[in-house]
Design an enzyme around this catalytic site. Sequence first.
Site, short mmCIF file in Angstrom:
data_model
loop_
_atom_site.label_atom_id
_atom_site.label_comp_id
_atom_site.label_asym_id
_atom_site.label_seq_id
_atom_site.Cartn_x
_atom_site.Cartn_y
_atom_site.Cartn_z
N LEU A 44 -10.73 -0.06 -0.77
CA LEU A 44 -10.84 1.35 0.15
C LEU A 44 -11.20 1.04 1.31
CD1 LEU A 44 -11.49 4.17 -2.47
CD2 LEU A 44 -9.27 3.31 -2.22
N SER A 45 -11.08 1.79 2.37
CA SER A 45 -11.08 1.30 4.25
C SER A 45 -13.19 1.90 3.49
CB SER A 45 -10.52 2.25 4.55
OG SER A 45 -10.35 3.67 4.53
N GLU A 46 -13.66 2.37 2.87
CA GLU A 46 -14.87 2.44 3.04
C GLU A 46 -15.33 2.79 1.75
OE1 GLU A 46 -16.88 1.11 5.92
OE2 GLU A 46 -15.17 2.23 6.43
N THR A 47 -16.52 2.74 1.09
CA THR A 47 -16.92 2.82 -0.02
C THR A 47 -18.07 3.37 0.07
OG1 THR A 47 -15.94 1.74 -1.41
CG2 THR A 47 -18.12 2.32 -2.70
#
Length: 263
Positions: A44-47
Amino acid sequence: MTVEMHVVDAFTEQLFGGNPAAVIMTEEWLDDSLMQSIATENNLSETAFLKPVEHNHYQIRWFSPLTEIDFCGHATMASAFVVFLNNPSLSEVKFSAPAVGELIVTKQADGVIDMSFPNRKPEPVGDVPQALLDGLSKEPRQVLRNEQAYFAIYDGEESVRAIEYDSEKLKLLAPFDVVVSSPGKDYDFVSRYFWPANGGDEDPVTGSIHAGLAPYWGEKMSKQELVAFQASQRGGVVHCRLADNRVHVAGKAVLYLKGEIVI
């Protein structure tokens, strides 16, 4: 060992819209390499990883699939959503991160999540990098920069939506990313965000960059409150408010997934 994880779509009221982020809360930080591996696996774009400090106060760290990031808005919104989900009586949560200090996030009665960010207004660039000009299909009218990205400014929404980009050339701007923006038709301004050096090609909705976009367009339009749209394939609406040298970035979020990682 198992670790609980939520995935939340931020800056949207509809599932499969906005920008998805994973949120993981642990009593102590996992090993840096393990956090990066989880973020890479999530893709994902961010965790976001949260570590409790005290009641309604958490340290926060953000990882893209490629590297740890100094500041991420949509994953902060997703993190607040999870904290509020687990603690329905809470209406405010505080996150701390070295690069941006304390971030106060409040839950409003209508479900809107309001995040208070530092003002990161960009400044004009004297010598525009050739990699930026070569990496975008149309030359911008103006180029600025803040701690996070180069800002390529255009005159109309059509130009922003039509921009094609060369990821290999934009990678040469590392550690900076690139946002393209213009006044909007149905919104005060629109933008798109490219970050091949730090996370991926085009980010769906980038909360952090609105800490720079809102002050820029607010000054141009003589407005303290603005509504923005990030014109990616998924798209997302971002409500911005300027107050006391802070930028409030707000929107809604929805839960997509709750599960466990087996490590």
